[in-house]
Design an enzyme around this catalytic site. Sequence first.
Site, PDB file in Angstrom:
ATOM      1  N   GLU A  74      -9.279  -4.703  33.966  1.00 17.93           N
ATOM      2  CA  GLU A  74     -10.530  -5.334  34.406  1.00 17.93           C
ATOM      3  C   GLU A  74     -10.382  -5.794  35.844  1.00 17.93           C
ATOM      4  O   GLU A  74      -9.320  -6.293  36.235  1.00 17.93           O
ATOM      5  CB  GLU A  74     -10.864  -6.529  33.506  1.00 17.93           C
ATOM      6  CG  GLU A  74     -12.198  -7.188  33.789  1.00 17.93           C
ATOM      7  CD  GLU A  74     -12.111  -8.338  34.788  1.00 17.93           C
ATOM      8  OE1 GLU A  74     -13.159  -8.705  35.356  1.00 17.93           O
ATOM      9  OE2 GLU A  74     -10.996  -8.870  34.982  1.00 17.93           O
ATOM     10  N   SER A  75     -11.423  -5.575  36.662  1.00 22.88           N
ATOM     11  CA  SER A  75     -11.438  -6.012  38.052  1.00 22.88           C
ATOM     12  C   SER A  75     -10.284  -5.353  38.817  1.00 22.88           C
ATOM     13  O   SER A  75     -10.213  -4.132  38.899  1.00 22.88           O
ATOM     14  CB  SER A  75     -11.383  -7.537  38.120  1.00 22.88           C
ATOM     15  OG  SER A  75     -11.639  -8.012  39.417  1.00 22.88           O
ATOM     16  N   ALA A  76      -9.362  -6.147  39.375  1.00 18.65           N
ATOM     17  CA  ALA A  76      -8.205  -5.544  40.042  1.00 18.65           C
ATOM     18  C   ALA A  76      -7.428  -4.664  39.071  1.00 18.65           C
ATOM     19  O   ALA A  76      -6.833  -3.653  39.468  1.00 18.65           O
ATOM     20  CB  ALA A  76      -7.300  -6.629  40.613  1.00 18.65           C
ATOM     21  N   ASP A 117     -13.020  -1.779  33.376  1.00 18.21           N
ATOM     22  CA  ASP A 117     -14.094  -2.776  33.383  1.00 18.21           C
ATOM     23  C   ASP A 117     -14.253  -3.304  34.807  1.00 18.21           C
ATOM     24  O   ASP A 117     -13.333  -3.912  35.360  1.00 18.21           O
ATOM     25  CB  ASP A 117     -13.744  -3.972  32.489  1.00 18.21           C
ATOM     26  CG  ASP A 117     -13.612  -3.629  31.026  1.00 18.21           C
ATOM     27  OD1 ASP A 117     -13.823  -2.461  30.670  1.00 18.21           O
ATOM     28  OD2 ASP A 117     -13.282  -4.534  30.241  1.00 18.21           O
ATOM     29  N   HIS A 165     -19.245 -11.311  36.853  1.00 18.35           N
ATOM     30  CA  HIS A 165     -17.985 -10.574  36.846  1.00 18.35           C
ATOM     31  C   HIS A 165     -17.002 -11.190  35.853  1.00 18.35           C
ATOM     32  O   HIS A 165     -16.716 -12.387  35.919  1.00 18.35           O
ATOM     33  CB  HIS A 165     -17.394 -10.605  38.257  1.00 18.35           C
ATOM     34  CG  HIS A 165     -16.120  -9.856  38.425  1.00 18.35           C
ATOM     35  ND1 HIS A 165     -16.063  -8.485  38.448  1.00 18.35           N
ATOM     36  CD2 HIS A 165     -14.844 -10.283  38.595  1.00 18.35           C
ATOM     37  CE1 HIS A 165     -14.818  -8.105  38.621  1.00 18.35           C
ATOM     38  NE2 HIS A 165     -14.045  -9.170  38.701  1.00 18.35           N
TER      39      HIS A 165
END
Length: 553
Positions: free
Chosen positions: A231-233, A259, A468
């Site tokens: 997720e994200s990074a 994600d 986010h």
Amino acid sequence: MALCSLTFLLLQAATTFAAAPTVRLDFATVTGLNNGTVNKFLGIPYARPPSKMRSRVGNLRLRLAEPIPAYTKNFAATAYGPVCPQMKQELVLPDWVPEIVHLEMDGVSAPVPVPQSEDCLTVNVIAPANVTPHSKLPVLVWIYGGGFEIGYPSSTDGATLVQQSIALGTPVVYVSLNYRVNALGFLASKEVKAAGLGNLGLQDQRQVFRWVQRYVAQFGGDPSKVTIWGESAGAISVASHLLTNKANPDGLFRAAIMDSGSPLYVGDITHGQPSYDFIVKEVGCGRARDTLGCLRTIPLAALMNATNQLPNMFSYQSLAEAFIVRVDGVFLTDNPQQLVKKGQVANVPFINGVNDDEGTLFSFTALNLSNTEQLVDYWKTFYFPRASTAELTAIFNLYPSDPAAGSPFDTGEASALTGQFKRYAAFMGDFVFHAPHRFFFGQVSDKRKAWSYLYKRGKALPYLGAFHSTELANAYGAGDLGARFIRFTATLDPNFPDSSNSTSSNLFWPRYTTKSPQLLTFLDGDVPQTLTNDDYRAEAIEALTQLELKYPY
């Protein structure tokens, strides 16, 4: 009575000890934890500690992780290992900002509730309690987010997800890992490039993938059925693994889930030179002939103090971060989006989704911006210094200043913290998340089995909306998105046998294609899932995409 009680306690202790699960890794017996339905093996080292001095290799800081040749001593794996050193996060909000925003963002600068250490390269495995080395269960490997600045695996509980997989009849083995972040994992400069040591955090992850191939069968997993998920990074990391090694997964994984993160618009690793030079000067290595070698010798506290003086994702410039994946010539040989255009993407099925209001979380840092000219100047200063004012103005004109058109989307004029807040949030979310996501699918979805989702739940949350990372509560909380991920990990298809075209939690999720760019859309209210087309803000997102391709960060 006392004797009977003592006998009972002794018997209970003996039973508990006997129930503790064990696995054999090379020549060592590793003892874990059991809660009745799952086994946990936590804090297993997967590489030699980076800060240990050894005559043969010297200091392993700012070097590739060295795998442990073999486990030779028995040990207990009953607690998460230390967290890799974290970059300080601090969001300073003006006094006039409503109290509810302060409450929502209160956790941003909260201290990490576990020890931090440079000796942090550990892996965790959670599996159904009844597995054996012959179970051959699908494996889901989790890579945390945190802007490449922070993050640790204990922030999400894989046990709930494994329990859900058991209940669904498709049990999986869950693996999570620590990888180096900030200056320890993503230092960027010409010196780093010359040494071939860029993107060390990604290399750490890759080392864990190799560890999984070697050892996951002992925990009941099948090394040929690995899905990597982030997720994200963490999602950007997963995307990077799809692009590295000439798009050859090398048998390390067979599928991917992302994600809120796609291949980014990043340029050469030397773009990070100003941050590198600042750290070198700040710690007293400026006159060293070998500045990289000097950085290996200074106390960790000094290195982190310098690192913490650099901008982070909650500083004024928001996601114009000092530490990020970059083109290093080894792990990434070109701008990731250019690699995508060349078709250099691993031939594996994948899921890649976004949240509706990706930008809101990162839009409280520049509340002073009050008109188009200031927004253009801000983005030119921090993100697109080579772009012209006219180019940026043309794109911002595609994002109306009317708060009703901004993010959180579909909330009217509500959550208009300032005259430009929702406009800024819409642009930020598209810039970092929605535009790269749509570009990625537009390039590869006709050549790969790919599914996409749009998460729109949580709209009632003031100022943040479907922000986010909000989907993680579902994915890790036995929710319907988590169920889809489990199904995909087990079968390479996120649909269930009883999926139908009815509006339900088992709605059929079609593959994304350029002719039919459909998103499984998660909604609040009585209709939990529906299908929508990936055509929102089409002109604005396309203009952003072209700007990113022209001026990589």
